[in-house]
Structure formats: structure tokens, C-alpha cells
Design an enzyme around this catalytic site. Structure first.
Site, PDB file in Angstrom:
ATOM      1  N   GLU A 125      -7.014   4.385   7.779  1.00 18.84           N
ATOM      2  CA  GLU A 125      -6.842   5.816   7.477  1.00 18.84           C
ATOM      3  C   GLU A 125      -8.089   6.383   6.812  1.00 18.84           C
ATOM      4  OE1 GLU A 125      -3.058   5.366   5.520  1.00 18.84           O
ATOM      5  OE2 GLU A 125      -2.196   4.824   7.455  1.00 18.84           O
ATOM      6  N   ASN A 168       0.854  -1.187   0.000  1.00 18.76           N
ATOM      7  CA  ASN A 168       0.000   0.000   0.000  1.00 18.76           C
ATOM      8  C   ASN A 168       0.893   1.242   0.000  1.00 18.76           C
ATOM      9  OD1 ASN A 168      -1.858   2.003   0.458  1.00 18.76           O
ATOM     10  ND2 ASN A 168      -2.375   1.353   2.552  1.00 18.76           N
ATOM     11  N   SER A 174       3.192  -2.448  10.593  1.00 21.66           N
ATOM     12  CA  SER A 174       4.623  -2.429  10.886  1.00 21.66           C
ATOM     13  C   SER A 174       5.329  -3.743  10.548  1.00 21.66           C
ATOM     14  CB  SER A 174       4.866  -2.028  12.347  1.00 21.66           C
ATOM     15  OG  SER A 174       4.387  -0.705  12.565  1.00 21.66           O
ATOM     16  N   LYS A 225       0.091   4.292  -0.385  1.00 20.74           N
ATOM     17  CA  LYS A 225      -0.568   5.477   0.206  1.00 20.74           C
ATOM     18  C   LYS A 225      -0.332   6.721  -0.666  1.00 20.74           C
ATOM     19  CE  LYS A 225      -0.165   3.305   4.681  1.00 20.74           C
ATOM     20  NZ  LYS A 225      -0.184   3.432   6.114  1.00 20.74           N
ATOM     21  N   GLY A 264       2.008   1.959  10.876  1.00 20.49           N
ATOM     22  CA  GLY A 264       2.944   3.065  10.746  1.00 20.49           C
ATOM     23  C   GLY A 264       3.621   3.458  12.049  1.00 20.49           C
ATOM     24  N   HIS A 274      -9.507   0.708   4.850  1.00 16.78           N
ATOM     25  CA  HIS A 274      -8.243   0.982   5.554  1.00 16.78           C
ATOM     26  C   HIS A 274      -8.515   1.927   6.723  1.00 16.78           C
ATOM     27  CE1 HIS A 274      -4.193   2.317   6.421  1.00 16.78           C
ATOM     28  NE2 HIS A 274      -3.769   1.239   5.786  1.00 16.78           N
ATOM     29  N   GLY A 314       4.711   1.231   4.938  1.00 15.95           N
ATOM     30  CA  GLY A 314       6.026   1.852   4.817  1.00 15.95           C
ATOM     31  C   GLY A 314       7.064   1.002   4.102  1.00 15.95           C
ATOM     32  N   GLU A 341      -5.582  -5.425  10.555  1.00 22.60           N
ATOM     33  CA  GLU A 341      -4.608  -4.357  10.764  1.00 22.60           C
ATOM     34  C   GLU A 341      -4.949  -3.591  12.039  1.00 22.60           C
ATOM     35  OE1 GLU A 341      -2.532  -3.086   6.981  1.00 22.60           O
ATOM     36  OE2 GLU A 341      -4.397  -1.996   6.976  1.00 22.60           O
TER      37      GLU A 341
HETATM   38  C1  PEP Z   1      -0.920  -0.063   6.170  1.00 22.55           C
HETATM   39  O1  PEP Z   1      -1.033   1.135   6.044  1.00 22.55           O
HETATM   40  O2  PEP Z   1      -1.758  -0.837   5.687  1.00 22.55           O
HETATM   41  C2  PEP Z   1       0.222  -0.559   6.920  1.00 22.55           C
HETATM   42  C3  PEP Z   1       0.211  -1.792   7.331  1.00 22.55           C
HETATM   43  O3  PEP Z   1       1.236   0.340   7.157  1.00 22.55           O
HETATM   44  P1  PEP Z   1       2.662   0.020   7.839  1.00 22.55           P
HETATM   45  O4  PEP Z   1       3.172  -1.252   7.207  1.00 22.55           O
HETATM   46  O5  PEP Z   1       3.514   1.195   7.504  1.00 22.55           O
HETATM   47  O6  PEP Z   1       2.419  -0.134   9.288  1.00 22.55           O
END
Ligand code: PEP
Length: 266
Positions: free
Chosen positions: A103, A12, A219, A14, A179, A101, A241, A173
Site C-alpha cells: 500500500e 497490521n 488474506s 492499517k 485484502g 508494504h 484484516g 505478500e
Molecule cells: C496486509 O495488509 O499486510 C495484509 C496481509 O492484509 P490482509 O491480511 O487483509 O490480506
């Protein structure tokens, strides 16, 4: 990771990068995965920002890496300024879409009814939906994680029949892990995945549940991926990320392929 289910790893991206970096990342990811044959062993998808989808899709060329959108509208078309329909995504070559998601759930206050409609229309368009669920830190502290996630799943799937949602990939998640650099422990991820699989079994049937892919996000990096993917109910990951660096993302995909094939861990 269970041998019956083909792993799924999504990147992803973003709202990061620019057109040139999107093309470079798509190029690098598909070249590296192709060279090792990883994209023939597991399902890999990347989710670039909307304006870069078409060009990034061209960079993926004929590789097996799926192109996906980070969201789609709950409407089919019309006067909906700024929105992108599921049909438009397929039109530019997308085969997958992320829905729900955190966000968007938390950042943009997208609610259950809206997300259900998005999931419904995306499935109708033939997209492989990655449907995200997860509790906040406060909800986990209050012991509500299972209830919150179950609620999100019940509402997302609604009364859609099994054949319509057969290709939905559930992404667990936890919001506190996205993040932050703080991932769920493999054991905590496994416990939630097992409970999600149990719920899918009661909403549909045991065969549906056994075939449903449930991936973990929050993460994940090249170092912790394998321990998470080794859990029996974890079928891959949604990566934020670490998906922005080709080497890291490819290492995570490799970990999924090795976990699936039962290769010794590190
Ligand atoms: C995400 O945004 O779906 C995600 C898992 O981000 P990160 O891997 O940065 O925690």
C-alpha cells in the site's frame, strides 16, 4: 515451518479504528496470548496507527507482544513534515517496523532507493524490520513473480552487511492476495519462500538464509493459516484484516505456535 526459526506473526492494523478500539484490541490480544503462553513460544507484533502507538504500547504493558510502526522515514530527523523517524518509533516503545508494504510501494509510489534507506535506518535503530515484497497480479500472469520479488529484495538489502540485517523478517505478500480474500495456495507460498531463501543464501551465505524468517501475508485467516504455516519455508504471517479481531488474530498466532511445535493440524 522449520524448527530452527522462531515463528513471527504480525498484525497490521492499517488506518483502522480509534483510540478506544486500539486499546481494547491491544488489551484483548495480549491477555489471550498471555493466558495460553503463546507469546512466549512465538514472536507476535502489532502495528497500530501512529497516533495510537504510545497508548496501545501501554496497554500491551509487560507482555511479550511487540509494538511496531507501520512505516518509518528514510530521514533521521529535521524538516520532513508528517514523517516519523525510526528513532521516534523506538522512543515510544516500538521494537519493530513494517517497511515496503504494497500500500506504500504501489499506493504511494515508494521506490527501491527510498525503501533501502528506510530499512537501513530502521536496522540502525535496532528495530526488527518486516520488509514486504510481492508481485502484482499482472506480474504473476506474465511469469515475472520471481524476478520482481528478487529485485525488491536485492534493492532493499543493498550492500548492508549480514550483521546489520540479521533481524530483518521478509514478508512475502503477493499484491493480488492483500485484502482480497484470495490467498496464495500453501504450495505457491512455499515455492516463493524457498526461492527467497535461496536468494538470501546467494546474497549472504547459507547460514544466514537458514536463519532468516520469511513470513507470508495476503488474506490469511483463522481457517487457512495452519496449512500455510505448515510449509517448511513459511515462518509465520503478516495479517491485515484478520488482525482487527482479537479472536481471529489469536487463532492465527495459535496456528503458528502449533505448526512450529508439530502439533497435529485440523
Ligand atoms: C496486509 O495488509 O499486510 C495484509 C496481509 O492484509 P490482509 O491480511 O487483509 O490480506
Amino acid at each position: 515451518m522449520h524448527a530452527v526459526r522462531r515463528p513471527f506473526v504480525g498484525g497490521n492494523w492499517k488506518m483502522n479504528g480509534d483510540l478506544a478500539s486500539a486499546v481494547e484490541l491491544a488489551d484483548d490480544v495480549c491477555a489471550a496470548l498471555g493466558a495460553e503462553g503463546i507469546d512466549r513460544t512465538i514472536d507476535v507484533a502489532v502495528y497500530p496507527p501512529f497516533p495510537y502507538l504510545f497508548t496501545a504500547g501501554r496497554a500491551l504493558g509487560h507482555s511479550n507482544v511487540l509494538l511496531g510502526g507501520q512505516d518509518c522515514s528514510a530521514e533521521v530527523g529535521g524538516a520532513f513534515t508528517g514523517q516519523v523517524s525510526a528513532g521516534m518509533l523506538t522512543d515510544v516503545g516500538c521494537r519493530s517496523v513494517v517497511i515496503g508494504h504494497s500500500e506504500r510501494r504501489h499506493g504511494l509510489h515508494e521506490g527501491h532507493a527510498l525503501l533501502h534507506e528506510k530499512l537501513h535506518l530502521a536496522c540502525e535503530s535496532g528495530l526488527t524490520v518486516v520488509y514486504c515484497v510481492g508481485e502484482t497480479a499482472d506480474e504473476r500472469r506474465r511469469g515475472e513473480a520471481d524476478t520482481v520479488v528478487a529485485h525488491q529484495i536485492r534493492h532493499g538489502f543493498g550492500t548492508l552487511p549480514a550483521d546489520r540485517v540479521a533481524r530483518v523478517v521478509v514478508a512475502y505478500e503477493p499484491v493480488w492476495a492483500i485484502g482480497t480474500g484470495v490467498n496464495a495456495t500453501p504450495e505457491d507460498a512455499q515455492a516463493m519462500h524457498a526461492s527467497i531463501r535461496g536468494l538470501l543464501g546467494s546474497l549472504y551465505d547459507s547460514r544466514f538464509a537458514a536463519q532468516a524468517r520469511i513470513i507470508y501475508g495476503g488474506s490469511v485467516n483463522a481457517k487457512n493459516a495452519r496449512a500455510i504455516f505448515d510449509q517448511p519455508d513459511v515462518d509465520g504471517g503478516l495479517i491485515g484484516g484478520a488482525s482487527l479481531k482479537a479472536d481471529d488474530f489469536v487463532a492465527i498466532c495459535r496456528a503458528a505456535a502449533e505448526a512450529w511445535s508439530g502439533a497435529p493440524g485440523h
